[in-house]
Design a protein around this motif. Structure first.
Motif, PDB file in Angstrom:
ATOM      1  N   GLY A  80       0.652  -1.176  -0.056  1.00 12.09           N
ATOM      2  CA  GLY A  80       0.026   0.131  -0.027  1.00 12.09           C
ATOM      3  C   GLY A  80       0.797   1.291   0.119  1.00 12.09           C
ATOM      4  N   ASN A  81       0.312   2.389  -0.100  1.00  9.79           N
ATOM      5  CA  ASN A  81       0.662   3.596  -0.078  1.00  9.79           C
ATOM      6  C   ASN A  81       1.403   4.286   1.397  1.00  9.79           C
ATOM      7  N   GLY A  82       1.083   3.487   2.248  1.00 11.48           N
ATOM      8  CA  GLY A  82       1.334   3.802   3.631  1.00 11.48           C
ATOM      9  C   GLY A  82       2.926   2.964   4.233  1.00 11.48           C
ATOM     10  N   LEU A  83       2.952   1.907   3.443  1.00 19.25           N
ATOM     11  CA  LEU A  83       4.225   1.255   4.028  1.00 19.25           C
ATOM     12  C   LEU A  83       5.696   1.946   3.823  1.00 19.25           C
ATOM     13  N   GLY A  84       5.906   2.751   2.966  1.00 20.02           N
ATOM     14  CA  GLY A  84       7.200   3.464   2.822  1.00 20.02           C
ATOM     15  C   GLY A  84       7.008   4.444   3.921  1.00 20.02           C
ATOM     16  N   THR A  85       6.126   5.130   4.511  1.00 19.53           N
ATOM     17  CA  THR A  85       6.109   5.920   5.427  1.00 19.53           C
ATOM     18  C   THR A  85       6.650   5.274   6.836  1.00 19.53           C
ATOM     19  N   ILE A  86       6.246   4.136   7.135  1.00 12.04           N
ATOM     20  CA  ILE A  86       6.664   3.446   8.298  1.00 12.04           C
ATOM     21  C   ILE A  86       7.931   2.780   8.266  1.00 12.04           C
ATOM     22  N   ILE A  87       8.348   2.235   6.988  1.00 11.93           N
ATOM     23  CA  ILE A  87       9.698   1.564   7.072  1.00 11.93           C
ATOM     24  C   ILE A  87      10.783   2.009   6.292  1.00 11.93           C
ATOM     25  N   GLY A  88      10.189   3.022   5.401  1.00 12.79           N
ATOM     26  CA  GLY A  88      11.395   3.700   4.643  1.00 12.79           C
ATOM     27  C   GLY A  88      11.867   3.045   3.395  1.00 12.79           C
ATOM     28  N   LYS A  89      13.125   2.518   3.423  1.00 12.64           N
ATOM     29  CA  LYS A  89      13.808   1.823   2.442  1.00 12.64           C
ATOM     30  C   LYS A  89      14.360   0.482   3.106  1.00 12.64           C
ATOM     31  N   ALA A  90      13.711  -0.061   4.175  1.00 12.56           N
ATOM     32  CA  ALA A  90      14.417  -1.333   4.839  1.00 12.56           C
ATOM     33  C   ALA A  90      14.092  -2.391   3.975  1.00 12.56           C
ATOM     34  N   GLU A  91      14.837  -3.560   4.227  1.00 10.69           N
ATOM     35  CA  GLU A  91      14.805  -4.692   3.452  1.00 10.69           C
ATOM     36  C   GLU A  91      14.096  -5.741   4.430  1.00 10.69           C
ATOM     37  N   SER A  92      13.458  -6.410   3.688  1.00 17.06           N
ATOM     38  CA  SER A  92      12.468  -7.411   4.309  1.00 17.06           C
ATOM     39  C   SER A  92      13.100  -8.778   4.132  1.00 17.06           C
ATOM     40  N   SER A  93      12.925  -9.727   5.139  1.00 14.60           N
ATOM     41  CA  SER A  93      13.245 -11.136   5.112  1.00 14.60           C
ATOM     42  C   SER A  93      12.221 -11.761   5.326  1.00 14.60           C
ATOM     43  N   LEU A  94      12.293 -13.245   5.077  1.00 18.14           N
ATOM     44  CA  LEU A  94      11.080 -14.120   5.137  1.00 18.14           C
ATOM     45  C   LEU A  94      11.217 -14.640   6.608  1.00 18.14           C
ATOM     46  N   ALA A  95      10.000 -14.620   7.222  1.00 19.34           N
ATOM     47  CA  ALA A  95      10.047 -14.887   8.819  1.00 19.34           C
ATOM     48  C   ALA A  95       9.447 -16.467   8.872  1.00 19.34           C
ATOM     49  N   VAL A  96       9.085 -16.896  10.048  1.00 24.73           N
ATOM     50  CA  VAL A  96       8.899 -18.268  10.458  1.00 24.73           C
ATOM     51  C   VAL A  96       7.798 -18.987   9.525  1.00 24.73           C
ATOM     52  N   GLY A  97       6.417 -18.118   9.452  1.00 26.81           N
ATOM     53  CA  GLY A  97       5.450 -18.689   9.063  1.00 26.81           C
ATOM     54  C   GLY A  97       5.610 -19.440   7.942  1.00 26.81           C
ATOM     55  N   PRO A  98       6.143 -18.634   6.680  1.00 25.90           N
ATOM     56  CA  PRO A  98       5.813 -19.257   5.320  1.00 25.90           C
ATOM     57  C   PRO A  98       6.899 -20.360   5.234  1.00 25.90           C
ATOM     58  N   ILE A  99       7.926 -20.316   6.285  1.00 24.48           N
ATOM     59  CA  ILE A  99       8.990 -21.479   6.106  1.00 24.48           C
ATOM     60  C   ILE A  99       8.443 -22.725   6.287  1.00 24.48           C
ATOM     61  N   ILE A 100       7.559 -22.705   7.665  1.00 27.61           N
ATOM     62  CA  ILE A 100       7.114 -23.958   8.215  1.00 27.61           C
ATOM     63  C   ILE A 100       5.953 -24.307   7.373  1.00 27.61           C
ATOM     64  N   ALA A 101       5.302 -23.389   6.812  1.00 29.92           N
ATOM     65  CA  ALA A 101       4.142 -23.966   5.952  1.00 29.92           C
ATOM     66  C   ALA A 101       4.742 -24.426   4.639  1.00 29.92           C
ATOM     67  N   GLY A 102       5.841 -23.866   4.101  1.00 27.25           N
ATOM     68  CA  GLY A 102       6.674 -24.478   3.074  1.00 27.25           C
ATOM     69  C   GLY A 102       6.920 -25.690   3.091  1.00 27.25           C
TER      70      GLY A 102
END
Length: 163
Positions: free
Chosen positions: A120-142
């Motif tokens: 959405g348009n508000g994500l840049g306001t909160i995190i700026g240019k931070a890099e995201s990483s995969l967390a525990v949920g999709p890894i276990i589900a995969g």
């Protein structure tokens, strides 16, 4: 009338449990942005799939919009488990259920790449240019989806091994 043998439904039941467990991982953290301003920022799979907004300084910011790819990532293993549980050991059904689990696993492990679709348009306001990483949920589900694919593919062999 022939007596139905329960052992032929056990692999389908195992696949259903794995599909439900993979779907439930939607409620764990899916991506993490690390610590920003002394606060750890991350979002669950449900927030990424269905959308999420926050109210900051009285203004509603849409952080995530509905994302079909992440929704399918968590939903395909569930559908594969349901189909494996309610159908007999058929070659076409075995290929379909295995494919549902495999595609779900691929989508789950690439959740980080699909987050840009629903941004959405508000994500840049909160995190700026931070890099995201995969967390525990999709890894276990995969991982659960890969196990479910193996169970679906060898459904007939597993039923024959059970005495």
């Amino acid at each position: 009338m022939a007596k139905k043998n329960v052992k032929h439904y056990i692999p389908g039941g195992i696949a259903l449990v794995l599909g439900i467990a993979a779907f439930c991982m939607m409620f764990l953290q899916a991506i993490s942005y690390g610590e920003i301003g002394g606060e750890s920022i991350g979002y669950t799979g449900a927030q990424l799939a269905f959308g999420y907004s926050e109210s900051i300084f009285g203004e509603k910011l849409v952080i995530w919009e509905f994302n079909i790819m992440i929704f399918l990532a968590f939903f395909l293993p569930l559908i594969g488990g349901i189909i494996a549980c309610v159908t007999k050991n058929n070659f076409i059904i075995k290929i379909i259920t295995t494919a549902l689990f495999v595609v779900g696993a691929v989508f789950l492990f690439t959740t980080n790449a699909y987050t840009e679709i629903g941004q959405g348009n508000g994500l840049g306001t909160i995190i700026g240019k931070a890099e995201s990483s995969l967390a525990v949920g999709p890894i276990i589900a995969g991982i659960l989806s890969i196990i479910g694919a193996v169970v679906c593919f060898f459904k007939g062999s597993i039923a024959k091994m059970i005495k």
